[in-house]
Design a protein around this motif. Sequence first.
Motif, mmCIF file in Angstrom:
data_model
loop_
_atom_site.group_PDB
_atom_site.id
_atom_site.type_symbol
_atom_site.label_atom_id
_atom_site.label_comp_id
_atom_site.label_asym_id
_atom_site.label_seq_id
_atom_site.Cartn_x
_atom_site.Cartn_y
_atom_site.Cartn_z
ATOM 1 N N GLU A 299 0.819 -1.213 0.000
ATOM 2 C CA GLU A 299 0.000 0.000 0.000
ATOM 3 C C GLU A 299 0.853 1.263 0.000
ATOM 4 O O GLU A 299 0.691 2.147 -0.846
ATOM 5 C CB GLU A 299 -0.959 -0.008 1.192
ATOM 6 C CG GLU A 299 -2.035 -1.071 1.092
ATOM 7 C CD GLU A 299 -3.021 -1.005 2.238
ATOM 8 O OE1 GLU A 299 -2.968 -0.021 3.016
ATOM 9 O OE2 GLU A 299 -3.842 -1.923 2.374
ATOM 10 N N THR A 300 1.774 1.359 0.957
ATOM 11 C CA THR A 300 2.605 2.564 1.058
ATOM 12 C C THR A 300 3.563 2.664 -0.109
ATOM 13 O O THR A 300 3.801 3.749 -0.643
ATOM 14 C CB THR A 300 3.381 2.563 2.390
ATOM 15 O OG1 THR A 300 2.460 2.410 3.469
ATOM 16 C CG2 THR A 300 4.146 3.861 2.577
ATOM 17 N N GLY A 301 4.130 1.534 -0.531
ATOM 18 C CA GLY A 301 5.077 1.538 -1.641
ATOM 19 C C GLY A 301 4.448 1.985 -2.949
ATOM 20 O O GLY A 301 5.018 2.814 -3.667
ATOM 21 N N LEU A 302 3.273 1.454 -3.263
ATOM 22 C CA LEU A 302 2.617 1.839 -4.511
ATOM 23 C C LEU A 302 2.168 3.303 -4.468
ATOM 24 O O LEU A 302 2.228 4.006 -5.485
ATOM 25 C CB LEU A 302 1.422 0.926 -4.785
ATOM 26 C CG LEU A 302 1.756 -0.541 -5.053
ATOM 27 C CD1 LEU A 302 0.492 -1.324 -5.380
ATOM 28 C CD2 LEU A 302 2.773 -0.679 -6.178
ATOM 29 N N LYS A 303 1.750 3.753 -3.319
ATOM 30 C CA LYS A 303 1.369 5.167 -3.186
ATOM 31 C C LYS A 303 2.553 6.073 -3.479
ATOM 32 O O LYS A 303 2.405 7.121 -4.135
ATOM 33 C CB LYS A 303 0.839 5.429 -1.772
ATOM 34 C CG LYS A 303 0.308 6.840 -1.559
ATOM 35 C CD LYS A 303 -0.256 6.999 -0.154
ATOM 36 C CE LYS A 303 -0.766 8.405 0.082
ATOM 37 N NZ LYS A 303 -1.312 8.575 1.458
ATOM 38 N N LEU A 304 3.754 5.656 -3.043
ATOM 39 C CA LEU A 304 4.954 6.457 -3.282
ATOM 40 C C LEU A 304 5.321 6.490 -4.758
ATOM 41 O O LEU A 304 5.482 7.568 -5.345
ATOM 42 C CB LEU A 304 6.134 5.899 -2.476
ATOM 43 C CG LEU A 304 7.503 6.502 -2.798
ATOM 44 C CD1 LEU A 304 7.574 7.969 -2.376
ATOM 45 C CD2 LEU A 304 8.619 5.699 -2.129
ATOM 46 N N ILE A 305 5.459 5.344 -5.387
ATOM 47 C CA ILE A 305 5.999 5.316 -6.746
ATOM 48 C C ILE A 305 5.017 5.909 -7.758
ATOM 49 O O ILE A 305 5.427 6.411 -8.810
ATOM 50 C CB ILE A 305 6.430 3.894 -7.156
ATOM 51 C CG1 ILE A 305 7.393 3.981 -8.364
ATOM 52 C CG2 ILE A 305 5.241 3.000 -7.438
ATOM 53 C CD1 ILE A 305 8.119 2.712 -8.665
ATOM 54 N N LYS A 306 3.748 5.908 -7.450
ATOM 55 C CA LYS A 306 2.775 6.506 -8.362
ATOM 56 C C LYS A 306 2.934 8.025 -8.459
ATOM 57 O O LYS A 306 2.408 8.652 -9.375
ATOM 58 C CB LYS A 306 1.352 6.145 -7.928
ATOM 59 C CG LYS A 306 0.984 4.700 -8.245
ATOM 60 C CD LYS A 306 -0.401 4.331 -7.738
ATOM 61 C CE LYS A 306 -0.713 2.874 -8.036
ATOM 62 N NZ LYS A 306 -2.049 2.477 -7.533
ATOM 63 N N LYS A 307 3.701 8.602 -7.538
ATOM 64 C CA LYS A 307 3.983 10.036 -7.609
ATOM 65 C C LYS A 307 5.073 10.349 -8.632
ATOM 66 O O LYS A 307 5.327 11.520 -8.928
ATOM 67 C CB LYS A 307 4.435 10.561 -6.238
ATOM 68 C CG LYS A 307 3.386 10.449 -5.141
ATOM 69 C CD LYS A 307 3.966 10.931 -3.814
ATOM 70 C CE LYS A 307 2.961 10.792 -2.678
ATOM 71 N NZ LYS A 307 3.535 11.226 -1.376
ATOM 72 N N TYR A 308 5.724 9.312 -9.164
ATOM 73 C CA TYR A 308 6.854 9.493 -10.082
ATOM 74 C C TYR A 308 6.558 8.753 -11.394
ATOM 75 O O TYR A 308 7.028 7.626 -11.608
ATOM 76 C CB TYR A 308 8.141 8.981 -9.436
ATOM 77 C CG TYR A 308 8.481 9.714 -8.154
ATOM 78 C CD1 TYR A 308 9.309 10.842 -8.174
ATOM 79 C CD2 TYR A 308 7.949 9.304 -6.936
ATOM 80 C CE1 TYR A 308 9.594 11.531 -7.012
ATOM 81 C CE2 TYR A 308 8.234 9.993 -5.761
ATOM 82 C CZ TYR A 308 9.058 11.106 -5.811
ATOM 83 O OH TYR A 308 9.336 11.796 -4.642
ATOM 84 N N PRO A 309 5.765 9.372 -12.271
ATOM 85 C CA PRO A 309 5.286 8.673 -13.475
ATOM 86 C C PRO A 309 6.378 8.271 -14.458
ATOM 87 O O PRO A 309 6.124 7.454 -15.342
ATOM 88 C CB PRO A 309 4.315 9.683 -14.104
ATOM 89 C CG PRO A 309 4.699 11.021 -13.525
ATOM 90 C CD PRO A 309 5.200 10.727 -12.155
#
Length: 333
Positions: A292-302
Amino acid sequence: MKNVVVLLLILSGFNTTSQVLRKRTVKLMGSRFDITIVAADSLSAERHIDLVIAEVTRIENLISDWKADSQISLVNKNAGIAPVRVDPEVLALTERALHFSKITDGAFDISFAAMDRIWKFDGSMTKMPSSETIKKSVEKVGYQNIVLDRGNSTIFLKRKGMKIGFGALGEGYATDRCRDMMLAKGIKAGIVNGSGDMSTWGKQPGGRDWAVGITNPLHKDTVFAVVPLRQSAVVTSGSYEKFVVFNGKRYSHIINPSTGYPATGVSSVTVFGPSAETANGFSTSLMVLGKETGLKLIKKYPQYTYIMITDEGQVFSSSSLDMKKYSLLGREK
């Protein structure tokens, strides 16, 4: 901290060009480096492989924390004593690593080098370490105690016993540097693969894209997906080979540097993007942060795309990746 779970696929095909492909495997930075160069002739390809080796060796001599005379070793020896002047290149790399520490809330931390190795993944562990032992193991870890002085180009570790080390992040940086250097020298295609931190550019002779086969962490003898690489870097972090199980819970060999506890819940993360250095930071951090936290982070960097496989076998990937086309499992989410 990183298991390599990607396999470079060099596909054969009719070569209508005059280019040749040469590959060499060497040990650099304590790891296996596979260097592939496409050039006009064999002599040119081999000469440019030599240049790549020389560049990686140069970087290793700057940042290795196990070479006694490297700048990073001098920084570590002076922990709690005095700042150490380093090359601007080393300062910039440290600054980027600290940025990663901040955006991941310490899930990534180059001062992890000072952690006590209390976890064993060789089958010798029979019980969990105590909470006190785990807490003590990371008492010298903390990116907040790393002080950079841009004006004087110095690094200072505030606490005695602290250490910094770049590990696989340094390998990613080296592969990026070598790719850029080869492009500047007119080499239009190749791969520099530092133990799974892979920078690629151009195409194979004959026009095919480079491609990677990503191992299925639940069945490590099979390939989960084959993904083409176009002017891209790719890094995979995985825990399917090194782990322990206590009370039915699986604990990865990848340790959370802020808590001392192993990562749980994710078996592998593959990250694609323009920089192997940055992709490495993301792949390691996502293993620690969890789904959950990991995917939330990387989605900020398209600019960076991902494939994540959980311990239960669930597959999550960037919406821009056509996993129905690439996946061999058909279980993408």
